[in-house]
Write a protein that holds these residues in place. Structure first.
Motif, PDB file in Angstrom:
ATOM      1  N   GLU A   1      -6.291  15.048   4.489  1.00 53.88           N
ATOM      2  CA  GLU A   1      -6.208  14.959   3.037  1.00 53.88           C
ATOM      3  C   GLU A   1      -7.014  16.081   2.398  1.00 53.88           C
TER       4      GLU A   1
ATOM      5  N   LYS B   1       2.039  11.453  -1.316  1.00 49.59           N
ATOM      6  CA  LYS B   1       2.663  10.301  -1.976  1.00 49.59           C
ATOM      7  C   LYS B   1       3.226   9.323  -0.952  1.00 49.59           C
TER       8      LYS B   1
ATOM      9  N   GLN C   1       0.369   7.430   0.703  1.00 50.51           N
ATOM     10  CA  GLN C   1      -0.174   6.415  -0.182  1.00 50.51           C
ATOM     11  C   GLN C   1       0.730   5.180  -0.211  1.00 50.51           C
ATOM     12  N   GLU C   2       2.041   5.410  -0.286  1.00 52.85           N
ATOM     13  CA  GLU C   2       2.979   4.295  -0.335  1.00 52.85           C
ATOM     14  C   GLU C   2       2.983   3.493   0.972  1.00 52.85           C
TER      15      GLU C   2
ATOM     16  N   ASN D   1       0.474   3.065   2.926  1.00 51.49           N
ATOM     17  CA  ASN D   1      -0.799   2.361   3.062  1.00 51.49           C
ATOM     18  C   ASN D   1      -0.875   1.126   2.197  1.00 51.49           C
ATOM     19  N   ASN D   2       0.079   0.944   1.308  1.00 53.22           N
ATOM     20  CA  ASN D   2       0.062  -0.224   0.413  1.00 53.22           C
ATOM     21  C   ASN D   2       0.819  -1.389   0.987  1.00 53.22           C
TER      22      ASN D   2
END
Length: 67
Positions: A21, A60, A63-64, A66-67
């Protein structure tokens, strides 16, 4: 032939599978520019095209997932 381009501000988070990251150190106002990106304390100069087409979507997607 002109493409619409959304300005990418400094400190936008990105993700590179090899470097991890990171975030942009400079803003991006055009696809033909180079921008500075910081990964793990190391500054890299990367083409805006790579950032927009690869590094931003990678972040992006990560992040998606990891949710």
């Amino acid at each position: 032939m002109s493409q619409e381009f959304t300005v990418i501000p400094p400190t936008t988070k990105v993700y590179c599978p090899e470097r991890g990251e990171g975030w942009t150190l400079t803003g991006i106002t055009g696809i033909d520019e180079n921008a500075s990106v910081m990964f793990s304390g190391v500054r890299y100069t990367i083409s805006a095209k790579e950032i927009v087409e690869s590094l931003l979507p990678n972040f992006k997607n990560r992040q998606e997932s990891n949710n």
